[in-house]
Enzyme design. Structure first.
Site, mmCIF file in Angstrom:
data_model
loop_
_atom_site.group_PDB
_atom_site.id
_atom_site.type_symbol
_atom_site.label_atom_id
_atom_site.label_comp_id
_atom_site.label_asym_id
_atom_site.label_seq_id
_atom_site.Cartn_x
_atom_site.Cartn_y
_atom_site.Cartn_z
ATOM 1 N N ASP A 67 0.806 -1.217 0.000
ATOM 2 C CA ASP A 67 0.000 0.000 0.000
ATOM 3 C C ASP A 67 0.841 1.271 0.000
ATOM 4 O O ASP A 67 2.048 1.239 0.217
ATOM 5 C CB ASP A 67 -0.967 0.004 1.198
ATOM 6 C CG ASP A 67 -0.342 -0.557 2.478
ATOM 7 O OD1 ASP A 67 0.897 -0.547 2.578
ATOM 8 O OD2 ASP A 67 -1.093 -1.003 3.359
ATOM 9 N N ASN A 136 -7.828 -3.251 14.239
ATOM 10 C CA ASN A 136 -9.197 -3.550 13.818
ATOM 11 C C ASN A 136 -9.256 -4.727 12.844
ATOM 12 O O ASN A 136 -10.297 -5.026 12.284
ATOM 13 C CB ASN A 136 -9.837 -2.307 13.171
ATOM 14 C CG ASN A 136 -9.089 -1.853 11.923
ATOM 15 O OD1 ASN A 136 -8.109 -2.475 11.501
ATOM 16 N ND2 ASN A 136 -9.539 -0.755 11.333
ATOM 17 N N HIS A 138 -7.433 -4.958 10.009
ATOM 18 C CA HIS A 138 -7.126 -4.682 8.605
ATOM 19 C C HIS A 138 -5.818 -5.358 8.203
ATOM 20 O O HIS A 138 -4.920 -5.546 9.019
ATOM 21 C CB HIS A 138 -7.137 -3.174 8.287
ATOM 22 C CG HIS A 138 -5.979 -2.379 8.796
ATOM 23 N ND1 HIS A 138 -6.094 -1.053 9.171
ATOM 24 C CD2 HIS A 138 -4.665 -2.669 8.962
ATOM 25 C CE1 HIS A 138 -4.913 -0.594 9.546
ATOM 26 N NE2 HIS A 138 -4.031 -1.558 9.432
ATOM 27 N N GLU A 143 -9.873 -2.247 5.191
ATOM 28 C CA GLU A 143 -10.490 -1.926 6.472
ATOM 29 C C GLU A 143 -11.798 -2.713 6.655
ATOM 30 O O GLU A 143 -12.416 -3.125 5.673
ATOM 31 C CB GLU A 143 -10.801 -0.427 6.529
ATOM 32 C CG GLU A 143 -9.573 0.485 6.407
ATOM 33 C CD GLU A 143 -8.822 0.658 7.717
ATOM 34 O OE1 GLU A 143 -8.800 -0.283 8.548
ATOM 35 O OE2 GLU A 143 -8.239 1.739 7.915
#
Ligand code: F6R
Length: 243
Positions: A67, A136, A138, A143
């Protein structure tokens, strides 16, 4: 899933560097999917040392990163291109022409994304994909959501991710709100996946990843169906695992 529990961050880093080195030693022209963030920093330091000691040769390796923040140039000290150059590529014998990170300044983002996927395909796919994990769940910047994307795409970052990443910027407002990320398809197509995590604050998400139900609300749980996943964690990150 193969789970390896090491004593602490340094031992976790050494072990994960050894696993990556095994892949490259077996296949010198390996395609490595790489990650940024706090977790892999010491693993990369281990790889630099191993490269200097002649224990791993990157001269034929190609890398593709997961990313990049939208709007940051590769020269920006918080861009992932800058991170990779500084933490790994500048210190090993990889040919920089063979290192790919999405272009956060691309004018045509859709084209950038589809070309990124095409490049990975043309390279013959990813031999080893390294992953960190967000609190979380990801992976990359996929996400939690009702739907997940297969391909490389532009995504908004959640408030929690922006807060978590603010530690690397002067202030929270400086954290980009969007990023280009490889999709779940790109990650799941990798022949082998190596996920690393360290510290107590990752314990809850590691237990969900290993023992929780598969849900798009915790994207990493999809790894449960991948045939070749190794998770290397330290004792703190493993502390909520049942066995
Ligand atoms: C980084 C990436 C992210 C991180 C994750 C964990 O390229 O794709 O998914 O791996 O946010 O980050 P750290 O290691 O900083 O806890």
């Amino acid at each position: 899933m193969r789970i390896i529990i090491e004593k602490d961050y340094e031992a976790m880093s050494k072990k994960s560097a050894e696993i990556l080195a095994e892949v490259v030693n077996e296949k010198p022209e390996a395609v490595l999917g790489l990650a940024t963030g706090g977790t892999p920093v010491s693993m990369y330091r281990n790889l630099i040392d191993m490269n200097k000691e002649g224990k791993i040769d990157f001269s034929k390796v190609t890398s593709v990163n997961l990313d990049e923040y939208k709007g940051l140039s590769g020269d920006h000290d918080q861009s992932y291109r800058y991170f990779m150059n500084n933490n790994l590529f500048n210190h090993i014998n990889i040919d920089k022409k063979n290192t790919y990170v999405p272009n956060g300044l691309a004018e045509d983002i859709e084209k950038e994304c589809s070309e990124y996927d095409k490049r990975i395909e043309n390279l013959g796919g990813i031999d080893l994909q390294l992953l960190g994990i967000g609190n979380n769940g990801h992976i990359g910047f996929n996400e939690p959501d009702d739907f997940l994307h297969m391909s490389t795409h532009l995504t908004g970052l959640t408030e929690g991710t922006i807060e978590a990443n603010a530690r690397f910027f002067d202030k929270k407002e400086d954290v980009p709100t969007e990023a280009i990320t490889m999709g779940l398809g790109g990650i799941m197509k990798a022949k082998k996946i190596l996920l690393i995590a360290s510290g107590e604050n990752k314990a809850e998400i590691i237990s969900k990843l290993v023992e929780g139900k598969i849900t798009t609300q915790v994207p990493a749980t999809l790894l449960q169906v991948h045939p070749n996943v190794t998770i290397v964690v330290d004792e703190a990150a493993a502390s909520l695992l049942k066995k």
